[in-house]
Design an enzyme around this catalytic site. Sequence first.
Site, PDB file in Angstrom:
ATOM      1  N   VAL A 186       0.869  -1.177   0.000  1.00  0.00           N
ATOM      2  CA  VAL A 186       0.000   0.000   0.000  1.00  0.00           C
ATOM      3  C   VAL A 186       0.903   1.223   0.000  1.00  0.00           C
ATOM      4  O   VAL A 186       2.075   1.137   0.335  1.00  0.00           O
ATOM      5  CB  VAL A 186      -0.955   0.045   1.226  1.00  0.00           C
ATOM      6  CG1 VAL A 186      -1.985  -1.063   1.150  1.00  0.00           C
ATOM      7  CG2 VAL A 186      -0.193  -0.005   2.527  1.00  0.00           C
ATOM      8  N   SER A 187       0.341   2.362  -0.373  1.00  0.00           N
ATOM      9  CA  SER A 187       1.114   3.598  -0.341  1.00  0.00           C
ATOM     10  C   SER A 187       1.414   3.960   1.100  1.00  0.00           C
ATOM     11  O   SER A 187       0.887   3.368   2.035  1.00  0.00           O
ATOM     12  CB  SER A 187       0.341   4.712  -1.033  1.00  0.00           C
ATOM     13  OG  SER A 187       0.164   4.386  -2.392  1.00  0.00           O
ATOM     14  N   LYS A 188       2.235   4.972   1.276  1.00  0.00           N
ATOM     15  CA  LYS A 188       2.695   5.336   2.615  1.00  0.00           C
ATOM     16  C   LYS A 188       1.635   6.004   3.481  1.00  0.00           C
ATOM     17  O   LYS A 188       1.866   6.259   4.642  1.00  0.00           O
ATOM     18  CB  LYS A 188       3.910   6.253   2.520  1.00  0.00           C
ATOM     19  CG  LYS A 188       5.152   5.535   2.081  1.00  0.00           C
ATOM     20  CD  LYS A 188       6.347   6.445   2.159  1.00  0.00           C
ATOM     21  CE  LYS A 188       7.606   5.669   1.853  1.00  0.00           C
ATOM     22  NZ  LYS A 188       8.800   6.464   1.999  1.00  0.00           N
ATOM     23  N   GLN A 240      -4.087   3.501   5.255  1.00  0.00           N
ATOM     24  CA  GLN A 240      -4.153   2.288   4.452  1.00  0.00           C
ATOM     25  C   GLN A 240      -3.455   1.140   5.175  1.00  0.00           C
ATOM     26  O   GLN A 240      -2.483   1.344   5.881  1.00  0.00           O
ATOM     27  CB  GLN A 240      -3.472   2.504   3.099  1.00  0.00           C
ATOM     28  CG  GLN A 240      -4.141   3.551   2.248  1.00  0.00           C
ATOM     29  CD  GLN A 240      -3.437   3.681   0.895  1.00  0.00           C
ATOM     30  OE1 GLN A 240      -2.416   3.084   0.652  1.00  0.00           O
ATOM     31  NE2 GLN A 240      -4.015   4.486   0.036  1.00  0.00           N
TER      32      GLN A 240
END
Length: 189
Positions: A8-10, A14
Amino acid sequence: MHIGYARVSKQQDQDTATQVQALRKAGAERIYEEHASGGRWDRPELHKLLGNLRPGDVLVVWKLDRLSRSLKDLLHLLDGLNTRGAGFQSLTEQIDTTTPAGRMMLQMIGAFAEFEREMIRERTNAGLAVARSEGRVGGRRSKLTQQQQAELVRGVREERYTQAEAARLFGVHPATVSRLVAGRRPPLM
């Protein structure tokens, strides 16, 4: 062995829980989780995973974009897997390179990517040709004015200073001085 990769993105809101659950359900015995952008190559968990792959292993991801955001990079990664004798599965897109149909699908994706690259190259070359016809030249602007280039060449040829001294004096790389003095790019006057 099926090895999962969840990313997942930073962003803090998330998490990889949904992906991990799907990967476990698909039979992934080991799962690498990462919080990083898919457009970057500096993803330590992905590199660990790739370093631990053995022939016969299968890399499993929830979706293709979890592995890479760029089609070019994705194809590069998948080619590396193939070279190592490892397979690839994407659960959402139902791509499985361990089957003939999955390999065919991957080749089709590769063909479309190659077509896209060729179209981009064609448009770029057409744009550059138009720019040249209008008198515009691409590339970096010269650090030196026409007068500075002429003075630099004159000074080195008259031995008022060495090429290294000229480079320091005019704030350019020594290769720039060599090119100008050799006349490969004559000074503009």
